[in-house]
Write an enzyme that holds these catalytic residues in place. Sequence first.
Site, mmCIF file in Angstrom:
data_model
loop_
_atom_site.group_PDB
_atom_site.id
_atom_site.type_symbol
_atom_site.label_atom_id
_atom_site.label_comp_id
_atom_site.label_asym_id
_atom_site.label_seq_id
_atom_site.Cartn_x
_atom_site.Cartn_y
_atom_site.Cartn_z
ATOM 1 N N LYS A 127 1.087 -1.543 0.031
ATOM 2 C CA LYS A 127 -0.036 -0.349 -0.374
ATOM 3 C C LYS A 127 0.879 1.180 0.057
ATOM 4 O O LYS A 127 0.785 1.845 -1.035
ATOM 5 C CB LYS A 127 -0.980 -0.400 1.390
ATOM 6 C CG LYS A 127 -1.576 1.173 1.511
ATOM 7 C CD LYS A 127 -2.638 0.843 2.200
ATOM 8 C CE LYS A 127 -3.285 2.181 2.797
ATOM 9 N NZ LYS A 127 -4.715 1.641 3.681
ATOM 10 N N LYS B 179 14.746 -2.450 -3.094
ATOM 11 C CA LYS B 179 15.578 -1.578 -4.621
ATOM 12 C C LYS B 179 14.518 -0.207 -4.024
ATOM 13 O O LYS B 179 13.062 -0.266 -3.094
ATOM 14 C CB LYS B 179 14.854 -1.716 -5.393
ATOM 15 C CG LYS B 179 16.085 -2.475 -6.898
ATOM 16 C CD LYS B 179 15.137 -2.930 -7.898
ATOM 17 C CE LYS B 179 16.225 -4.002 -8.710
ATOM 18 N NZ LYS B 179 16.722 -3.308 -9.554
ATOM 19 N N GLY B 180 14.847 1.147 -3.945
ATOM 20 C CA GLY B 180 14.425 2.379 -3.715
ATOM 21 C C GLY B 180 13.518 2.733 -5.015
ATOM 22 O O GLY B 180 13.147 2.019 -5.800
ATOM 23 N N GLY C 203 10.609 5.323 -4.060
ATOM 24 C CA GLY C 203 9.495 6.560 -3.381
ATOM 25 C C GLY C 203 9.764 7.191 -4.746
ATOM 26 O O GLY C 203 8.980 8.177 -4.742
ATOM 27 N N GLU C 204 10.992 7.631 -5.776
ATOM 28 C CA GLU C 204 10.443 8.228 -6.872
ATOM 29 C C GLU C 204 10.497 7.639 -7.745
ATOM 30 O O GLU C 204 10.345 9.094 -8.707
ATOM 31 C CB GLU C 204 12.267 9.410 -6.612
ATOM 32 C CG GLU C 204 12.568 10.717 -5.674
ATOM 33 C CD GLU C 204 13.927 10.517 -5.359
ATOM 34 O OE1 GLU C 204 14.585 11.557 -5.350
ATOM 35 O OE2 GLU C 204 14.917 9.361 -4.778
HETATM 36 MO MO1 MOS Z 1 13.763 13.055 -3.166
HETATM 37 S S1 MOS Z 1 14.038 14.562 -4.378
HETATM 38 O O1 MOS Z 1 15.400 12.466 -3.096
HETATM 39 O O2 MOS Z 1 13.229 14.022 -2.223
#
Ligand code: MOS
Length: 731
Positions: free
Chosen positions: A627, A694-695, A697-698
């Site tokens: 989620k 793995k990341g 977030g972006e």
């Molecule tokens: Mo992100 S731009 O690495 O908060």
Amino acid sequence: MSTTTPARLGEGIDRVDARVKTGGRAEYATDAAYPGLAHAVLVQSTIAAGRITALDTAAAEAAPGVLTVISHQNVPVLHEAPDRSSSLPPPPLRDDRIRHHGQTVAVVVADTFEQATEAARLVRVEYAADAPVADLDHPDAEHDQDPFGTDGETGDVDKALEAAPVRVERTYRTAANTNNPMGPFATVACWEGDHLTVHDCTQGPSRTRADLAATLGVPPEAVRVLAPYLGGGFGAGLRTWGHTVLAAVAARQVGRPVKLALTRKQMFTSVGHRPDTKQTVRIGATRDGRITALEHRAWQSLSMADGNYEPVSHTSQSSYASPNITTRDVQVRLNVPAPGSMRAPGDAQGNYALECALDELAHELGMDPLELRRRNYADEHPITGQQWSSNDLRACYETGAEMFGWARRDPEPRSMRRGRTLIGYGMAGTSFFFYQADCAARVTVRADGGAVVESAGMDLGTGTYTVMTQLAAELLGLPVDGVRMVMGDSSLPAAPSAGGSGLTGAMGTAVHTASRHLLRSFLDLVRDDAESPLRGVASDAVRAEDGRIVRTDDGRGEAYTAILARHGRDALSAEGSAESPGQDGAVVPTGPYAAKFAEVHVDRDLGVIRVARLVTAAHCGRVLNEKTARSQLVGGTVGGIGMALLEETVTEPHTGRIANPTLGDYLVAVNADIPRLDVRFVGRPDPTNPNGTKGCGELGIPGTAAAIANAVFHATGVRVRRLPIRIEDVL
Ligand code: MOS
């Protein structure tokens, strides 16, 4: 969900901090309350370049409630960061020079916010103004070549381009964008003797502590930075900005705790932004769509006296197979506020140009854009020849195409329509960078059987509290509600900033290590304990489950509580750390991947562009919480839609003034702009860290703008090579 049933790792449980946040009990920086709290308000320059010739604070100082006015004339010594590309911009109020419009020239401290605001209007500043250098194409702008040491090269691009049967050479532009977290940034600073406590809107309490200590010239141990909650950041919290430094300076000067809260307008000049770019991409290919040459050059704006790490063309080094690749970055010094990271810094802009150029190549070749990408999948790192730790981009392509119904696309631009609505399908791939820094964590199991996990890293709203709680629960064999995650305090074990999609990997590894160490500490405690079924057992011969440590051979074991009680302990703690993995081995750690598919509807007569749906298939390794991970992708996609169609920080070239520093004028996507966003996770866990993550977030940002821009071309037959794409561009 019920918190009494143990949750599986990966399950999309509700956020563990949901109740505290929605119940108004989460303490944000602005909530920090101290008796005698004074208020600081900034005075900002009204020119973009030049010098202060006179600064008169007499009227302000005489105003009711005013405690002090600090300017370059009386500010105490603030130390410069040794490294120009560090998280620390040059200190505020350093001299009489003006380098951008909206630069802080003074700070007024008063008993109340209203008094400080009123007195700030009474500070008289006279300037000798120079003509600003405020746009990327300005002939007088100073250029820094290869500013990050990340330029790359293999083969001979010029020769290969000359020989290529098909060539595409294009220039793209992206607008500057401004981070607009819901919560404007604020700092509350309080000195007790030589000890400073700072409540700050930061994405990195450890980083901010180090920066403040260095700037103020005090030992790091004398500074404590708290950021347990943040009203969003999008990267604005990755640098230690002038207002944070000034809150600490002001508090020391007036001998009282001080709050400095930025206005929304000040957010546009004070906490960074995504720099605008100009990019040229040159691609050479064979008739059957094999890329033989790829050159990516990027120019991005930078402020006059600052560094900021944001490679733009770098993404083209590792995205597609090509024997000849050149990437070059140039930073262009302008009279603009210091930039900072803004969600997927560098990749957001670089991916847009690369993926649009690929779409143009596909059109040139008469080839399906998805097929073109399949043909140029990079089996290994195209420049270094390293093996990927994991790269399931192909699975992203196939799953995404299937979910979207890509096969229904008529390749002819402007061919799909319904009434006056032109329909476009566009796609893009994303190979996002890898980042993971050193991190530490401490895990404690108490006599009552509950666990506490502590790390200085923070949760900027992404779900770190939740995923770390789930992870520790799994590793320690405890229910989720038996684990409490404590973060956002620089006095806890040091952690990197929540950024670069790297915190889950770093902190997750540290929690993993700390949990293993804690199990070993329990086994050490019972090493000679005749009453324990775990006596003399090695730590690799046990597992944790149901609040117990059990032997893997015969399943015998005992509860944490029993061990602690028998040995008269209140608790047992262990620390663990994770080091940034090397990137020079035969196998290179890889970031996440995604394929994105967008459908846009363009009104044939009015040019109104709407995103009708957007599908993302993402390879993020092992997903710790379906989620919160999904929310990251969805939220990032919303930002990507803004970047593609709405967001633009407009700087007037002749004054250097930002023309639209309000949420009424700077357009961010709202609910009505956002269609259905489908996200599916595909692919393998990544072996780089023990949790397989793995990341992610972006990952919502890069690829989104390109998929939309490519869909706009497909809908209209008009190729717009500048973001944001506006109505007038397609008419
Ligand atoms: Mo992100 S731009 O690495 O908060």
